[in-house]
Design an enzyme around this catalytic site. Sequence first.
Site, PDB file in Angstrom:
ATOM      1  N   ASP A  22      -6.554  -5.686  20.894  1.00 51.13           N
ATOM      2  CA  ASP A  22      -5.399  -4.857  21.253  1.00 51.13           C
ATOM      3  C   ASP A  22      -4.471  -5.535  22.246  1.00 51.13           C
ATOM      4  OD1 ASP A  22      -7.251  -4.746  23.321  1.00 51.13           O
ATOM      5  OD2 ASP A  22      -7.280  -2.567  23.471  1.00 51.13           O
ATOM      6  N   ASP A  26      -4.864  -9.702  28.452  1.00 53.60           N
ATOM      7  CA  ASP A  26      -4.316  -9.478  29.788  1.00 53.60           C
ATOM      8  C   ASP A  26      -4.668 -10.700  30.654  1.00 53.60           C
ATOM      9  OD1 ASP A  26      -3.288  -8.165  32.023  1.00 53.60           O
ATOM     10  OD2 ASP A  26      -5.050  -6.917  32.324  1.00 53.60           O
ATOM     11  N   PHE A  56       0.808  -1.054  32.789  1.00 55.71           N
ATOM     12  CA  PHE A  56      -0.362  -0.563  32.052  1.00 55.71           C
ATOM     13  C   PHE A  56       0.135   0.212  30.840  1.00 55.71           C
ATOM     14  CE2 PHE A  56      -4.123   1.890  31.035  1.00 55.71           C
ATOM     15  CZ  PHE A  56      -5.099   0.907  31.139  1.00 55.71           C
TER      16      PHE A  56
END
Length: 175
Positions: free
Chosen positions: A100, A103, A152
């Site tokens: 997904d 980061d 986020f």
Amino acid sequence: MAFQPQLKILINRDEITRAVDRLACEINSDYRDRHPLVIGVLRGCFVFLADLIRRLDLPLDIDFIRLCSYGAARESSGKVVVVQGLKTPIRGRDVLVVEDIVDTGITISFLLDYLKKRRPASLRLCALTDKPSRRRVPVPIDYLGFTVPDEFIVGYGLDCDQRFRNLPDIYILEQ
Ligand code: 5GP
Ligand code: MG
């Protein structure tokens, strides 16, 4: 709905559809005449993976792996463990990992090392989103949907404490 004020739209469903089409096109062409094993990284991948594989015009197998990185709720600690392993042998397979978001890169680089040790014929990464500003470990992303800012994000499979995975668009969750 009560949670709406916290959410700011970042990527709408039409943009997602176009990106998934583009990625599927690239994958279809790169994997022509092959039979890849698609490995989804649970749980955030599941909406993206479901859309992506239905656009792949290839014979393929699917498996899932679940990783856990301990630490603060919103970021990797650097210590990653496999909490649900693969059921499919990957030796000699053309493996395509579907994630997904990349980061810090800690989770996915752990996974790529873990998979490499099991000797796949090839190993590539398809990520829906990339947050390069926070990278701590370099990660080669072969197929990328979107570069996202240092915020986020939730929706389209991505959660905050298991919420918001069902949203069809991607949002910034404002603190
Ligand atoms: P990394 O190890 O690259 O720092 O983190 C990877 C994992 O952290 C992702 O697979 C995802 O589960 C979580 N993560 C990192 N950034 C975000 C974000 O912006 N939104 C959500 N929902 N999860 C994130
Ligand atoms: Mg993930």
